[in-house]
Design an enzyme around this catalytic site. Structure first.
Site, PDB file in Angstrom:
ATOM      1  N   THR A 127      -3.424 -18.200  -3.221  1.00 50.19           N
ATOM      2  CA  THR A 127      -4.527 -18.299  -2.267  1.00 50.19           C
ATOM      3  C   THR A 127      -5.253 -19.310  -2.616  1.00 50.19           C
ATOM      4  O   THR A 127      -5.152 -20.084  -3.825  1.00 50.19           O
ATOM      5  CB  THR A 127      -4.914 -16.827  -2.130  1.00 50.19           C
ATOM      6  OG1 THR A 127      -4.225 -15.971  -1.727  1.00 50.19           O
ATOM      7  CG2 THR A 127      -6.699 -16.812  -1.361  1.00 50.19           C
ATOM      8  N   SER A 148      -8.256  -8.521  -0.783  1.00 47.00           N
ATOM      9  CA  SER A 148      -8.820  -8.417  -1.849  1.00 47.00           C
ATOM     10  C   SER A 148      -9.777  -9.494  -2.006  1.00 47.00           C
ATOM     11  O   SER A 148     -10.627  -9.995  -3.120  1.00 47.00           O
ATOM     12  CB  SER A 148      -7.951  -8.519  -3.173  1.00 47.00           C
ATOM     13  OG  SER A 148      -7.091  -7.068  -3.093  1.00 47.00           O
ATOM     14  N   ASN A 166      -1.032 -15.643   1.899  1.00 48.99           N
ATOM     15  CA  ASN A 166      -0.533 -14.619   1.011  1.00 48.99           C
ATOM     16  C   ASN A 166       0.297 -15.401  -0.086  1.00 48.99           C
ATOM     17  O   ASN A 166      -0.531 -15.398  -1.342  1.00 48.99           O
ATOM     18  CB  ASN A 166       0.208 -13.351   1.736  1.00 48.99           C
ATOM     19  CG  ASN A 166       0.100 -12.303   0.934  1.00 48.99           C
ATOM     20  OD1 ASN A 166      -0.618 -12.033   0.175  1.00 48.99           O
ATOM     21  ND2 ASN A 166       1.136 -11.464   1.238  1.00 48.99           N
TER      22      ASN A 166
HETATM   23  O1  DON Z   1      -5.693 -10.916   1.007  1.00 52.82           O
HETATM   24  C1  DON Z   1      -5.352 -10.739   0.002  1.00 52.82           C
HETATM   25  O2  DON Z   1      -5.836 -10.001  -0.844  1.00 52.82           O
HETATM   26  C2  DON Z   1      -4.185 -11.563  -0.411  1.00 52.82           C
HETATM   27  N1  DON Z   1      -3.288 -11.683   0.603  1.00 52.82           N
HETATM   28  C3  DON Z   1      -4.661 -12.579  -1.247  1.00 52.82           C
HETATM   29  C4  DON Z   1      -3.478 -13.415  -2.009  1.00 52.82           C
HETATM   30  C5  DON Z   1      -3.682 -14.075  -2.895  1.00 52.82           C
HETATM   31  O3  DON Z   1      -4.918 -14.197  -3.484  1.00 52.82           O
HETATM   32  C6  DON Z   1      -2.689 -14.900  -3.628  1.00 52.82           C
HETATM   33  N2  DON Z   1      -3.215 -15.776  -4.705  1.00 52.82           N
HETATM   34  N3  DON Z   1      -3.301 -16.452  -5.491  1.00 52.82           N
END
Ligand code: DON
Length: 567
Positions: free
Chosen positions: A373, A445, A393
């Protein structure tokens, strides 16, 4: 030969067809009244500062940075994903935007169940894995607060996509690592597939993506949600059994959400509310820390660690039980953050030994870390502050690139609880509150956050990391406010993460083992893993502004004092 000064290196003019990715400083001390952007890639930070220098404000910079990230940081920067913004303008007005992906209308509770069992392959890969993307609508929604035309703000991204840029070592390694997956889901001529291995300094050109960005430049938001780009999305997903429809794209809605606000240690915290769990988790963990006077202990000491681990355990147990899209399920925010509830929740804390997670609640999933992310923190010289976390994601999302349009789709459907008790790719489990439903947003999150002291900006902060996001923010904030670390020390500090289930605590490779040994005698168990998060922090105090870009990645700071590429 003529040379121009290009941040920290000299670049011959003949190479100006492409852009150099210069590793930026990780820590910069700047007098205030200077615009600063911290993001996951030097060129994206520079694109943001470029917008400031064109007369833009922090929103303009955040927009230009996001467009640029979609080009130079394809593993997480995106137009095929979604995100959240928390912002505070120079007059102190706060607002947040939710441009999280939505499930297609035809999605339902059993979408990922085959022969009675949850199939996470389907929620993570291929045509069913994608939610309806929100990023483009989100960027246009934040444009209401900006000053420059979108045409100007999208220009660096178009230029980077067309002319190409030199890739970093981390990017080269990642593109090589995912080669097989790219081949599986795409035509062999997609831009991330190369005959031989990617190397540092190779040039990545993305002509299809440039075409899509130009269509958005010309037709605005509908350039993405209707017309040939929308049709290409449906065709690419449909090829792999996707059920997204043109109405789903057409009816995508950005939502303005209440900023989740609370007091901590003489500061005011402004952060994201549902459908991100991040704000509630951060609030709960910081409140538990207050009850135990965390500031009395040393950073990474056994008592401090124990308080923080037990705080994380209780908060994440609540995440799995109560949290989901507030448009679909009851919003328990006020109950979950009520002082009386938190007091009773903390009453089982025992400094002599670990509280087994099964005493906090039930079920035992496994954790498979794999995450991407990205966060950006921006301040302008007038004091507007923007904190944005955005994602596909997983790294490179579903790995499926929209044919002819050159951008990757998200695999955000995996953030739903696809079956009660079945862990998603971050090991998070959930139940009905976060079950799959048509047009529902999956629980997140992501925790874009702003911290104020005496009504003045103190921090703009956020990170990627899936379920580790709220714990990383918890650790950075307490590092500065409780353990009195410098902003850079707090970001560089080795991190740990506990999320109720599984029972163990994951630790970064360089985590001090003395304290883990001490805690093992009290019943805690630790497992080393890769790095946790990539925090982008702007810290403000009487000495001025400190930008901190996480050393765990290519992250970089750019300021208005820098010499920039000619986008
Ligand atoms: O919205 C969420 O919590 C996850 N889809 C975030 C994914 C994420 O942070 C991947 N990262 N390093």
């Amino acid at each position: 030969m003529k040379y121009i000064l290009f941040s920290f290196c000299l670049v011959p003019l003949w190479s100006m067809a492409q852009y150099e990715s210069v590793p930026g400083n990780k820590v910069r001390h700047i007098s205030d009244a200077t615009g600063v952007v911290v993001s996951a890639h030097p060129l994206a930070s520079q694109a943001g500062v470029w917008a400031l220098k064109q007369g833009g404000n922090a929103y303009d910079a955040a927009i230009a940075t996001q467009w640029a990230l979609a080009v130079v940081y394809p593993q997480a920067g995106n137009i095929g994903g979604g995100g959240f913004m928390v912002a505070r303008d120079k007059k102190g007005i706060i607002h947040s935007l939710d441009y999280r992906e939505m499930a297609p209308e035809a999605a339902h509770k059993d979408l990922f169940i085959r022969n009675g069992k949850a199939d996470t392959q389907l929620s993570q890969k291929g045509g069913l894995a994608s939610g309806v993307p929100g990023s483009v609508a989100g960027i246009f929604a934040m444009h209401h607060f900006a000053k420059l035309p979108m045409k100007t703000l999208i220009r660096p991204a178009i230029s980077l996509a067309e002319k190409g840029f030199y890739i970093t070592t981390q990017e080269a390694n990642n593109l090589n690592r995912f080669r097989k997956e790219f081949l599986k889901w795409n035509e062999p001529n997609m831009p991330f597939i190369k005959k031989d291995e990617w190397k540092t300094g190779d040039i990545l050109i993305q002509n299809d993506l440039a075409k899509t960005l130009k269509t958005i430049e010309k037709n605005g938001v509908s350039g993405f949600y209707s017309g040939w780009v929308a049709e290409s999305i449906l065709k690419s997903l449909g090829h792999y059994s996707g059920l997204m429809s043109i109405q789903d794209l057409y009816h995508y809605q950005v939502k303005s959400r209440p900023v989740h606000q609370f007091q901590y240690n003489g500061h005011e915290v402004l952060t994201m509310s549902l459908p991100s769990s991040g704000g509630i988790l951060l609030h709960q963990m910081l409140e538990f820390a207050t009850m135990e006077n965390l500031y009395k202990y040393k950073v990474h000491s056994a008592p401090a660690m124990q308080i923080m681990i037990e705080a994380e355990r209780r908060a994440y147990a609540d995440r799995s039980q109560y949290m989901g899209d507030p448009d679909f399920v009851k919003d328990f925010t006020s109950e979950l953050t009520h002082p009386n509830y938190l007091k009773s929740r903390w009453s089982s804390f025992n400094p002599e030994k670990a509280t087994p997670s099964e005493h906090v609640s039930q079920s035992k999933p496994s954790l498979q870390p794999s995450e991407q992310t990205t966060h950006l923190s921006v301040i302008d010289k007038e004091g507007n502050a923007v904190s944005i976390t955005t994602t596909l994601n997983d790294a490179y999302g579903s790995k499926l690139m929209v044919t002819g349009a050159g951008f990757l789709m998200n695999n955000e459907m995996d953030d739903f609880a696809i079956q009660p008790g079945v862990p998603n790719m971050y090991g998070a489990i959930g139940n009905d509150a976060n079950a799959v439903e048509g047009r529902k947003r999956m629980l997140s999150s992501m925790t874009p956050t702003i911290v104020l002291k005496d009504n003045k900006l103190r921090m703009i902060v956020g990170t990627p990391g899936g379920t580790t996001i709220p714990t990383s923010i918890f650790q950075v904030i307490t590092g500065i406010l409780d353990f009195k670390l410098l902003p850079e020390e707090s970001v560089f500090l080795p991190r740990f993460h506990h999320q109720w289930q599984p029972e163990w605590i994951s630790i970064e490779p360089n985590f001090p083992l003395q304290v883990t040994k001490e805690l093992e005698t009290k019943g805690y168990s630790f497992k080393p893993r890769g790095t946790i998060g990539r925090v982008e922090l702007i810290h403000i105090d009487h000495k001025g502004i400190t930008g901190v870009a996480d050393p765990r990645g290519d992250d970089a700071i750019a300021t208005e004092n820098d010499i920039l590429p000619d986008f």
